[in-house]
Design an enzyme around this catalytic site. Structure first.
Site, PDB file in Angstrom:
ATOM      1  N   LYS A 173       0.846  -1.193   0.000  1.00  0.00           N
ATOM      2  CA  LYS A 173       0.000   0.000   0.000  1.00  0.00           C
ATOM      3  C   LYS A 173       0.879   1.239   0.000  1.00  0.00           C
ATOM      4  CE  LYS A 173      -2.067   2.389   3.231  1.00  0.00           C
ATOM      5  NZ  LYS A 173      -1.930   3.713   2.605  1.00  0.00           N
ATOM      6  N   GLU A 248      10.797   1.689   9.769  1.00  0.00           N
ATOM      7  CA  GLU A 248      11.636   2.865   9.487  1.00  0.00           C
ATOM      8  C   GLU A 248      10.804   4.080   9.844  1.00  0.00           C
ATOM      9  OE1 GLU A 248      14.699   2.752   8.561  1.00  0.00           O
ATOM     10  OE2 GLU A 248      14.810   0.617   8.138  1.00  0.00           O
ATOM     11  N   CYS A 282      13.382  12.038   5.587  1.00  0.00           N
ATOM     12  CA  CYS A 282      13.608  11.595   6.967  1.00  0.00           C
ATOM     13  C   CYS A 282      15.055  11.842   7.393  1.00  0.00           C
ATOM     14  CB  CYS A 282      13.251  10.127   7.094  1.00  0.00           C
ATOM     15  SG  CYS A 282      14.101   9.112   5.884  1.00  0.00           S
ATOM     16  N   GLU A 384       9.613  15.982  15.735  1.00  0.00           N
ATOM     17  CA  GLU A 384       9.819  15.990  14.280  1.00  0.00           C
ATOM     18  C   GLU A 384       8.848  16.960  13.612  1.00  0.00           C
ATOM     19  OE1 GLU A 384       8.616  12.527  11.917  1.00  0.00           O
ATOM     20  OE2 GLU A 384      10.530  12.663  10.869  1.00  0.00           O
TER      21      GLU A 384
HETATM   22  P1  NAD Z   1       2.338   7.829   8.239  1.00  0.00           P
HETATM   23  O1  NAD Z   1       2.809   7.014   9.376  1.00  0.00           O
HETATM   24  O2  NAD Z   1       1.183   8.733   8.452  1.00  0.00           O
HETATM   25  O3  NAD Z   1       1.916   6.909   7.008  1.00  0.00           O
HETATM   26  C1  NAD Z   1       2.812   6.012   6.399  1.00  0.00           C
HETATM   27  C2  NAD Z   1       2.028   4.893   5.748  1.00  0.00           C
HETATM   28  O4  NAD Z   1       1.383   4.131   6.772  1.00  0.00           O
HETATM   29  C3  NAD Z   1       0.910   5.360   4.810  1.00  0.00           C
HETATM   30  O5  NAD Z   1       0.847   4.490   3.704  1.00  0.00           O
HETATM   31  C4  NAD Z   1      -0.317   5.240   5.679  1.00  0.00           C
HETATM   32  O6  NAD Z   1      -1.511   5.068   4.951  1.00  0.00           O
HETATM   33  C5  NAD Z   1       0.003   4.002   6.477  1.00  0.00           C
HETATM   34  N1  NAD Z   1      -0.713   3.883   7.758  1.00  0.00           N
HETATM   35  C6  NAD Z   1      -1.174   4.887   8.546  1.00  0.00           C
HETATM   36  N2  NAD Z   1      -1.800   4.367   9.618  1.00  0.00           N
HETATM   37  C7  NAD Z   1      -1.723   3.016   9.509  1.00  0.00           C
HETATM   38  C8  NAD Z   1      -2.186   1.937  10.317  1.00  0.00           C
HETATM   39  N3  NAD Z   1      -2.840   2.139  11.443  1.00  0.00           N
HETATM   40  N4  NAD Z   1      -1.921   0.683   9.903  1.00  0.00           N
HETATM   41  C9  NAD Z   1      -1.235   0.450   8.765  1.00  0.00           C
HETATM   42  N5  NAD Z   1      -0.787   1.438   7.954  1.00  0.00           N
HETATM   43  C10 NAD Z   1      -1.021   2.705   8.326  1.00  0.00           C
HETATM   44  O7  NAD Z   1       3.608   8.620   7.720  1.00  0.00           O
HETATM   45  P2  NAD Z   1       3.676   9.705   6.563  1.00  0.00           P
HETATM   46  O8  NAD Z   1       3.066  10.977   7.102  1.00  0.00           O
HETATM   47  O9  NAD Z   1       3.178   9.122   5.301  1.00  0.00           O
HETATM   48  O10 NAD Z   1       5.255   9.885   6.391  1.00  0.00           O
HETATM   49  C11 NAD Z   1       6.016  10.770   7.152  1.00  0.00           C
HETATM   50  C12 NAD Z   1       6.781  10.044   8.231  1.00  0.00           C
HETATM   51  O11 NAD Z   1       7.564   9.009   7.658  1.00  0.00           O
HETATM   52  C13 NAD Z   1       7.759  10.932   8.956  1.00  0.00           C
HETATM   53  O12 NAD Z   1       7.685  10.662  10.337  1.00  0.00           O
HETATM   54  C14 NAD Z   1       9.111  10.500   8.423  1.00  0.00           C
HETATM   55  O13 NAD Z   1      10.206  10.723   9.273  1.00  0.00           O
HETATM   56  C15 NAD Z   1       8.884   9.048   8.204  1.00  0.00           C
HETATM   57  N6  NAD Z   1       9.848   8.498   7.253  1.00  0.00           N
HETATM   58  C16 NAD Z   1      10.830   7.683   7.734  1.00  0.00           C
HETATM   59  C17 NAD Z   1      11.784   7.164   6.868  1.00  0.00           C
HETATM   60  C18 NAD Z   1      12.873   6.246   7.347  1.00  0.00           C
HETATM   61  O14 NAD Z   1      13.517   5.634   6.519  1.00  0.00           O
HETATM   62  N7  NAD Z   1      13.093   6.118   8.645  1.00  0.00           N
HETATM   63  C19 NAD Z   1      11.721   7.487   5.508  1.00  0.00           C
HETATM   64  C20 NAD Z   1      10.715   8.338   5.070  1.00  0.00           C
HETATM   65  C21 NAD Z   1       9.776   8.830   5.947  1.00  0.00           C
END
Ligand code: NAD
Length: 480
Positions: A173, A248, A282, A384
């Site tokens: 997804k 991650e 990130c 963050e």
């Molecule tokens: P998010 O956690 O809101 O969403 C990420 C994904 O998870 C989306 O596809 C979302 O639909 C899904 N999701 C949300 N709730 C869920 C649940 N309850 N069960 C299963 N899936 C669920 O994050 P975002 O706003 O899309 O991305 C930003 C965040 O990602 C920031 O905190 C950033 O630091 C982090 N990030 C980390 C890395 C890394 O490598 N450590 C890389 C890129 C981004």
């Protein structure tokens, strides 16, 4: 308006309940396509397709699987312009960035694991005079991959490529905020007649479609990139089911600049590490610590350069920053700028929304923002923000900066600028981060372990780490 479709068992399909929601173009603030609002029943169909495809996919030779992965890579390259334009439009990032970073990296991800899997060998341990142990590394079966919006296809492919290369079938997804290039990838699968059921892409919200992937008993591993709070929610569900988990998560990375650094190189890299992709990487260094001897010079030159940085619509070839990804994210970032003021910070550059001319007047633009005068332990410096906002803080000694750098709950990456060899190694050793760059930023070798410590994640991606994650070791002992 165009309706994005799920891709299940080698076919484009509508969500079973027939519901969609808007896909917003961040540069204009208006909807331009519709996203399937997939539910458990859609995820179940995807998992059933993946389960059915598993015996034949895992039964292919590694050369055959590698060939398929290579075809995916070539298929993206063949539609390069379409992918670049789609990524920039969907996310709001400057088109140059999608062209030079996002899409080339997605192409490399498939290529890297297509060839990597051919060199992936398992271990044997001889017990002299007794016998030999050998380790089989078997694919897990059906795995779930869930990715965020900041580097959409780049991070999506970083998961699905090692999962498939090692013989698993995938239900994936992409973020509901940036679904489009994952949809285009399905068109590539159709172009090349990719084996059905091996990669199934389901669109929708995290709490519905994402949750269904995590909860299903047949998904043996969950590879997730996103926010720390979402990671906690996923771990609560998946851990008691004993699924393998790769998380991650967020970061609040320190950029530590010593007096003796190569100033010009440091400054130009620091501009990138602060504001590339509107600060929505990130690995961006959002807390900049500068040693006192060069603090004033750094502040003057950094602020002057950033005040001239061009915030513009993504297709403007001169745009240095584009739009942030959504209205709600823009509001979150702006609220942190207000918080920084309340906490006593001084805004040296930016600090406000940017309004462009029509048709971009409803877009989500923020001026790159530099803040000084904050304590290292205030909320602005601990939480963050994930936008074009950095703080600058002076320091005197190594011990002092190390204490401040390590003071957050996060531990993803760190950048250190110094020409003192011993100090560089000392700092790299003592800093709490999964990834450290010395006199550089975002130089990536896909073989290296990638990920964070503390609340920045669990496990590592990249190279053998990813292939180990997506396989189950089985040790076999044979007596002499
Ligand atoms: P998010 O956690 O809101 O969403 C990420 C994904 O998870 C989306 O596809 C979302 O639909 C899904 N999701 C949300 N709730 C869920 C649940 N309850 N069960 C299963 N899936 C669920 O994050 P975002 O706003 O899309 O991305 C930003 C965040 O990602 C920031 O905190 C950033 O630091 C982090 N990030 C980390 C890395 C890394 O490598 N450590 C890389 C890129 C981004």
């Amino acid at each position: 308006m165009e309706k994005i479709q799920n891709y299940i068992n080698g076919k484009f399909v509508a969500p079973k309940a027939g519901n969609y929601f808007d896909n917003i173009e961040p540069s204009k603030g208006v909807a331009y396509s519709l996203i399937p609002d997939s539910q458990t029943e859609d995820v179940e169909a995807a998992i059933a397709a993946a389960q059915a495809a598993f015996p034949s996919w895992s039964g292919l030779s590694i050369e055959e699987r590698g060939d398929w992965m290579m075809k995916l890579s070539e298929g993206i390259a063949a539609r390069m312009t379409e992918f670049v334009e789609a990524e920039s439009r969907d996310n709001g990032k400057p088109i140059k960035l999608a062209e030079h970073v996002d899409i080339p990296r997605a192409i490399s991800n498939f290529k890297f694991f297509a060839t990597g899997v051919q060199h992936y060998a398992s271990e044997s341990h001889e017990m002299v005079g007794v016998g030999i142990n050998y380790t089989l590394r078997k694919p897990l079966g059906v795995v779930g991959c869930i990715s965020p919006w900041n580097l959409p296809l780049y991070l999506f492919s970083w998961k699905i490529a090692p999962a498939m290369a090692t013989g698993n079938c995938v239900v994936a997804k992409p973020s509901e905020v940036t679904p489009y290039t994952a949809y285009l990838l399905c068109k590539v699968m159709e172009d090349i007649n990719f084996p059905k059921g091996v990669l199934n892409i389901v669109h929708g919200y995290g709490h519905t479609a994402g949750d269904a992937i995590v909860r299903h008993e047949l998904t043996k591993a969950i590879s997730f990139t996103g926010g720390t709070t979402t990671g906690q929610t996923i771990a609560k569900i998946a851990a008691p089911m004993f699924k393998k988990l790769s998380l991650e998560l967020g970061g609040k990375n320190p950029n530590i600049i010593f007096d003796d650094c190569d100033f010009d190189e440091m400054l130009s890299t620091t501009i990138r590490s602060s504001f590339a992709n509107q600060g929505q990487i990130c690995l961006c260094g959002s807390r900049i610590f500068v040693q006192k001897g060069i603090y004033d010079r750094f502040k003057t030159e950094f602020v002057a350069k950033i005040k001239n940085a061009k915030v513009s619509y993504p297709t403007d070839p001169k745009a240095q920053l584009g739009a942030v990804v959504s209205k709600s994210h823009m509001e979150k970032v702006l609220s942190y700028i207000e918080l920084a003021k309340d906490e006593g910070g001084t805004i040296l550059a930016g600090g406000h929304q940017v309004k462009l001319e029509a048709p971009y007047d409803q877009g989500f633009y923020i001026a790159p923002t530099i803040i000084e005068g904050l304590k290292f332990d205030c909320r602005t410096n601990q939480e963050e923000i994930f936008g074009p906002v950095v703080t600058i803080t002076p320091f005197e000694t190594e011990e002092e900066v190390l204490m401040m750098a390590n003071s957050t709950q996060y531990g993803l990456s760190a950048t250190i600028w110094t020409n003192d060899l011993k100090r560089a190694h000392r700092m790299a050793n003592d800093i709490e981060a999964g990834i450290v760059w010395i006199n550089a930023w975002l130089v990536r070798d896909l073989r290296t372990p990638f990920g964070g410590t503390k609340s920045s994640g669990v496990g590592r991606e990249g190279g053998w780490e990813a292939m180990k994650f997506f396989t189950e070791p089985k040790n076999v002992f044979v007596k002499y």
